[in-house]
Scaffold this motif. Structure first.
Motif, PDB file in Angstrom:
ATOM      1  N   GLU A  92       0.846  -1.192   0.000  1.00 12.72           N
ATOM      2  CA  GLU A  92       0.000   0.000   0.000  1.00 12.72           C
ATOM      3  C   GLU A  92       0.875   1.233   0.000  1.00 12.72           C
ATOM      4  O   GLU A  92       2.001   1.210   0.499  1.00 12.72           O
ATOM      5  N   ILE A  93       0.328   2.297  -0.561  1.00 11.18           N
ATOM      6  CA  ILE A  93       1.038   3.564  -0.594  1.00 11.18           C
ATOM      7  C   ILE A  93       0.063   4.661  -0.172  1.00 11.18           C
ATOM      8  O   ILE A  93      -1.127   4.605  -0.486  1.00 11.18           O
ATOM      9  N   GLN A  94       0.581   5.633   0.539  1.00 14.98           N
ATOM     10  CA  GLN A  94      -0.250   6.739   1.024  1.00 14.98           C
ATOM     11  C   GLN A  94       0.050   7.988   0.206  1.00 14.98           C
ATOM     12  O   GLN A  94       1.195   8.407   0.114  1.00 14.98           O
ATOM     13  N   LEU A  95      -0.989   8.555  -0.395  1.00 13.40           N
ATOM     14  CA  LEU A  95      -0.864   9.782  -1.185  1.00 13.40           C
ATOM     15  C   LEU A  95      -2.069  10.670  -0.921  1.00 13.40           C
ATOM     16  O   LEU A  95      -3.135  10.195  -0.530  1.00 13.40           O
ATOM     17  N   ASP A  96      -1.902  11.959  -1.158  1.00 15.87           N
ATOM     18  CA  ASP A  96      -3.007  12.895  -0.995  1.00 15.87           C
ATOM     19  C   ASP A  96      -4.072  12.651  -2.052  1.00 15.87           C
ATOM     20  O   ASP A  96      -3.747  12.429  -3.219  1.00 15.87           O
ATOM     21  N   GLU A  97      -5.319  12.684  -1.628  1.00 15.96           N
ATOM     22  CA  GLU A  97      -6.459  12.588  -2.542  1.00 15.96           C
ATOM     23  C   GLU A  97      -7.366  13.782  -2.337  1.00 15.96           C
ATOM     24  O   GLU A  97      -7.424  14.365  -1.258  1.00 15.96           O
ATOM     25  N   GLY A  98      -8.080  14.107  -3.381  1.00 17.30           N
ATOM     26  CA  GLY A  98      -9.112  15.123  -3.343  1.00 17.30           C
ATOM     27  C   GLY A  98     -10.304  14.583  -4.105  1.00 17.30           C
ATOM     28  O   GLY A  98     -10.268  13.467  -4.626  1.00 17.30           O
ATOM     29  N   CYS A  99     -11.369  15.375  -4.179  1.00 16.48           N
ATOM     30  CA  CYS A  99     -12.594  14.912  -4.829  1.00 16.48           C
ATOM     31  C   CYS A  99     -13.380  16.121  -5.322  1.00 16.48           C
ATOM     32  O   CYS A  99     -13.510  17.111  -4.595  1.00 16.48           O
ATOM     33  N   LEU A 100     -13.924  16.016  -6.523  1.00 16.50           N
ATOM     34  CA  LEU A 100     -14.714  17.123  -7.059  1.00 16.50           C
ATOM     35  C   LEU A 100     -15.975  17.382  -6.238  1.00 16.50           C
ATOM     36  O   LEU A 100     -16.494  18.490  -6.249  1.00 16.50           O
ATOM     37  N   SER A 101     -16.454  16.380  -5.503  1.00 18.43           N
ATOM     38  CA  SER A 101     -17.626  16.557  -4.646  1.00 18.43           C
ATOM     39  C   SER A 101     -17.263  17.165  -3.293  1.00 18.43           C
ATOM     40  O   SER A 101     -18.143  17.515  -2.511  1.00 18.43           O
ATOM     41  N   VAL A 105     -10.538  20.106  -0.403  1.00 21.46           N
ATOM     42  CA  VAL A 105     -10.222  19.268   0.743  1.00 21.46           C
ATOM     43  C   VAL A 105      -9.354  18.122   0.225  1.00 21.46           C
ATOM     44  O   VAL A 105      -9.773  17.381  -0.661  1.00 21.46           O
ATOM     45  N   ASN A 106      -8.149  18.028   0.746  1.00 20.49           N
ATOM     46  CA  ASN A 106      -7.211  16.972   0.359  1.00 20.49           C
ATOM     47  C   ASN A 106      -6.657  16.334   1.618  1.00 20.49           C
ATOM     48  O   ASN A 106      -6.425  17.029   2.611  1.00 20.49           O
ATOM     49  N   ALA A 107      -6.442  15.034   1.551  1.00 23.31           N
ATOM     50  CA  ALA A 107      -5.887  14.328   2.701  1.00 23.31           C
ATOM     51  C   ALA A 107      -5.206  13.053   2.229  1.00 23.31           C
ATOM     52  O   ALA A 107      -5.586  12.475   1.211  1.00 23.31           O
ATOM     53  N   PRO A 108      -4.202  12.599   2.978  1.00 26.00           N
ATOM     54  CA  PRO A 108      -3.525  11.352   2.615  1.00 26.00           C
ATOM     55  C   PRO A 108      -4.416  10.134   2.856  1.00 26.00           C
ATOM     56  O   PRO A 108      -5.067  10.030   3.893  1.00 26.00           O
ATOM     57  N   VAL A 109      -4.448   9.262   1.860  1.00 24.65           N
ATOM     58  CA  VAL A 109      -5.220   8.022   1.930  1.00 24.65           C
ATOM     59  C   VAL A 109      -4.297   6.881   1.513  1.00 24.65           C
ATOM     60  O   VAL A 109      -3.569   6.993   0.534  1.00 24.65           O
ATOM     61  N   ILE A 139      -8.747   4.786 -10.183  1.00 26.44           N
ATOM     62  CA  ILE A 139      -9.745   3.723 -10.349  1.00 26.44           C
ATOM     63  C   ILE A 139     -10.355   3.361  -8.998  1.00 26.44           C
ATOM     64  O   ILE A 139     -11.578   3.262  -8.867  1.00 26.44           O
ATOM     65  N   GLN A 140      -9.524   3.187  -7.979  1.00 27.87           N
ATOM     66  CA  GLN A 140     -10.028   2.812  -6.654  1.00 27.87           C
ATOM     67  C   GLN A 140     -10.919   3.911  -6.073  1.00 27.87           C
ATOM     68  O   GLN A 140     -11.975   3.626  -5.494  1.00 27.87           O
ATOM     69  N   HIS A 141     -10.499   5.156  -6.225  1.00 27.58           N
ATOM     70  CA  HIS A 141     -11.276   6.288  -5.710  1.00 27.58           C
ATOM     71  C   HIS A 141     -12.647   6.353  -6.382  1.00 27.58           C
ATOM     72  O   HIS A 141     -13.677   6.481  -5.702  1.00 27.58           O
ATOM     73  N   GLU A 142     -12.668   6.269  -7.704  1.00 30.05           N
ATOM     74  CA  GLU A 142     -13.941   6.353  -8.433  1.00 30.05           C
ATOM     75  C   GLU A 142     -14.801   5.124  -8.181  1.00 30.05           C
ATOM     76  O   GLU A 142     -16.023   5.230  -8.055  1.00 30.05           O
ATOM     77  N   ASN A 143     -14.190   3.962  -8.090  1.00 23.39           N
ATOM     78  CA  ASN A 143     -14.949   2.747  -7.792  1.00 23.39           C
ATOM     79  C   ASN A 143     -15.607   2.846  -6.414  1.00 23.39           C
ATOM     80  O   ASN A 143     -16.725   2.372  -6.213  1.00 23.39           O
ATOM     81  N   ASP A 144     -14.911   3.462  -5.465  1.00 25.23           N
ATOM     82  CA  ASP A 144     -15.507   3.693  -4.141  1.00 25.23           C
ATOM     83  C   ASP A 144     -16.809   4.488  -4.258  1.00 25.23           C
ATOM     84  O   ASP A 144     -17.785   4.200  -3.561  1.00 25.23           O
ATOM     85  N   HIS A 145     -16.805   5.494  -5.123  1.00 25.02           N
ATOM     86  CA  HIS A 145     -18.033   6.293  -5.309  1.00 25.02           C
ATOM     87  C   HIS A 145     -19.216   5.402  -5.701  1.00 25.02           C
ATOM     88  O   HIS A 145     -20.350   5.666  -5.311  1.00 25.02           O
ATOM     89  N   LEU A 146     -18.961   4.367  -6.470  1.00 24.09           N
ATOM     90  CA  LEU A 146     -20.035   3.482  -6.922  1.00 24.09           C
ATOM     91  C   LEU A 146     -20.591   2.637  -5.781  1.00 24.09           C
ATOM     92  O   LEU A 146     -21.681   2.094  -5.883  1.00 24.09           O
ATOM     93  N   ASP A 147     -19.830   2.554  -4.693  1.00 24.95           N
ATOM     94  CA  ASP A 147     -20.269   1.801  -3.511  1.00 24.95           C
ATOM     95  C   ASP A 147     -20.660   2.713  -2.351  1.00 24.95           C
ATOM     96  O   ASP A 147     -20.816   2.255  -1.216  1.00 24.95           O
ATOM     97  N   GLY A 148     -20.795   4.015  -2.620  1.00 25.77           N
ATOM     98  CA  GLY A 148     -21.220   4.948  -1.582  1.00 25.77           C
ATOM     99  C   GLY A 148     -20.131   5.307  -0.590  1.00 25.77           C
ATOM    100  O   GLY A 148     -20.416   5.719   0.536  1.00 25.77           O
ATOM    101  N   ILE A 149     -18.879   5.187  -0.997  1.00 27.17           N
ATOM    102  CA  ILE A 149     -17.740   5.466  -0.118  1.00 27.17           C
ATOM    103  C   ILE A 149     -17.028   6.727  -0.613  1.00 27.17           C
ATOM    104  O   ILE A 149     -16.756   6.867  -1.802  1.00 27.17           O
ATOM    105  N   LEU A 150     -16.718   7.627   0.318  1.00 28.29           N
ATOM    106  CA  LEU A 150     -15.952   8.828   0.013  1.00 28.29           C
ATOM    107  C   LEU A 150     -14.558   8.706   0.619  1.00 28.29           C
ATOM    108  O   LEU A 150     -14.373   8.003   1.617  1.00 28.29           O
ATOM    109  N   PHE A 151     -13.592   9.415   0.073  1.00 22.83           N
ATOM    110  CA  PHE A 151     -12.238   9.305   0.616  1.00 22.83           C
ATOM    111  C   PHE A 151     -12.171   9.777   2.060  1.00 22.83           C
ATOM    112  O   PHE A 151     -11.317   9.347   2.829  1.00 22.83           O
ATOM    113  N   LEU A 152     -13.116  10.619   2.477  1.00 20.70           N
ATOM    114  CA  LEU A 152     -13.174  11.054   3.876  1.00 20.70           C
ATOM    115  C   LEU A 152     -13.369   9.870   4.822  1.00 20.70           C
ATOM    116  O   LEU A 152     -12.960   9.920   5.981  1.00 20.70           O
ATOM    117  N   ASP A 153     -13.991   8.812   4.337  1.00 15.80           N
ATOM    118  CA  ASP A 153     -14.260   7.640   5.173  1.00 15.80           C
ATOM    119  C   ASP A 153     -12.977   6.925   5.601  1.00 15.80           C
ATOM    120  O   ASP A 153     -13.004   6.148   6.557  1.00 15.80           O
TER     121      ASP A 153
END
Length: 188
Positions: A92-101, A105-109, A139-153
């Motif tokens: 696993e690797i930790q990098l900053d993510e953001g989201c158009l929604s 707001v950016n945070a390491p995930v 891909i993982q970030h967008e796929n999470d959206h399809l399952d109702g998961i946000l990077f904030l989670d």
């Protein structure tokens, strides 16, 4: 083609599981075009159906800007319909993510560095893609959206609280955003 408003993080729609896409149509192809227009207009690298109010297992992406910055291979624009991540590497690797929604707001995930995903492409042909680096992350970030998961989670309660004032500003519609959005409060 047109730019669609993006649903903000506080909308319950983003917490629902998207439905599989069962058939192709002219209107579905138009949605794909509109999602690309919306993503590029918003300077994003990915956009999922729920983010534009469509509970469909669909996302569009173009991770090339990030790939270029990190000297990774370019893939170009991708459409993924009914994607399934069938393998994830152990590293696993930790990098900053953001989201158009969740603008500004950016945070390491922490996410797996490598994945294998199966999906239907824009023409409904079955595809299999081995992805790593930013391509994998998007891909993982967008796929999470399809399952109702946000990077904030993926963040601790403490870390989420640090974003409290920014999140309230987005939810209230007070936050200035350079692209069209639909805060939940505005829908009432």
């Amino acid at each position: 083609m047109s730019v669609l408003p993006i649903v903000t993080y506080d909308d319950d729609l983003l917490r629902q599981k998207a439905e599989k896409v069962k058939e192709n149509s002219e209107s579905f192809q138009q949605l794909i075009d509109d999602m690309f227009d919306t993503m590029y207009n918003s300077d994003g690298v990915g956009l999922a159906g729920p983010q534009v109010g469509k509970l469909k297992r669909l996302f569009v992406m173009d991770a090339d800007p990030m790939a270029k910055e990190f000297d990774e291979p370019k893939q170009g624009p991708l459409v993924m319909i009914n994607p399934e991540i069938i393998e994830a590497g152990e590293q696993e690797i930790q990098l900053d993510e953001g989201c158009l929604s969740i603008p500004d707001v950016n945070a390491p995930v922490k996410r797996p560095e490598d994945i294998v995903v199966e999906y239907l492409d824009r023409d409904f042909n079955k595809q299999r893609l081995e992805a790593s680096g930013w391509l994998s992350r998007v891909i993982q970030h967008e796929n999470d959206h399809l399952d109702g998961i946000l990077f904030l989670d993926y963040l601790s309660v403490f870390k989420r609280k640090l974003f409290g004032s920014k999140l309230k500003s987005i939810a209230s519609g007070d936050k200035e955003i350079d692209y069209p959005t639909v805060p939940k409060k505005a829908q009432v």
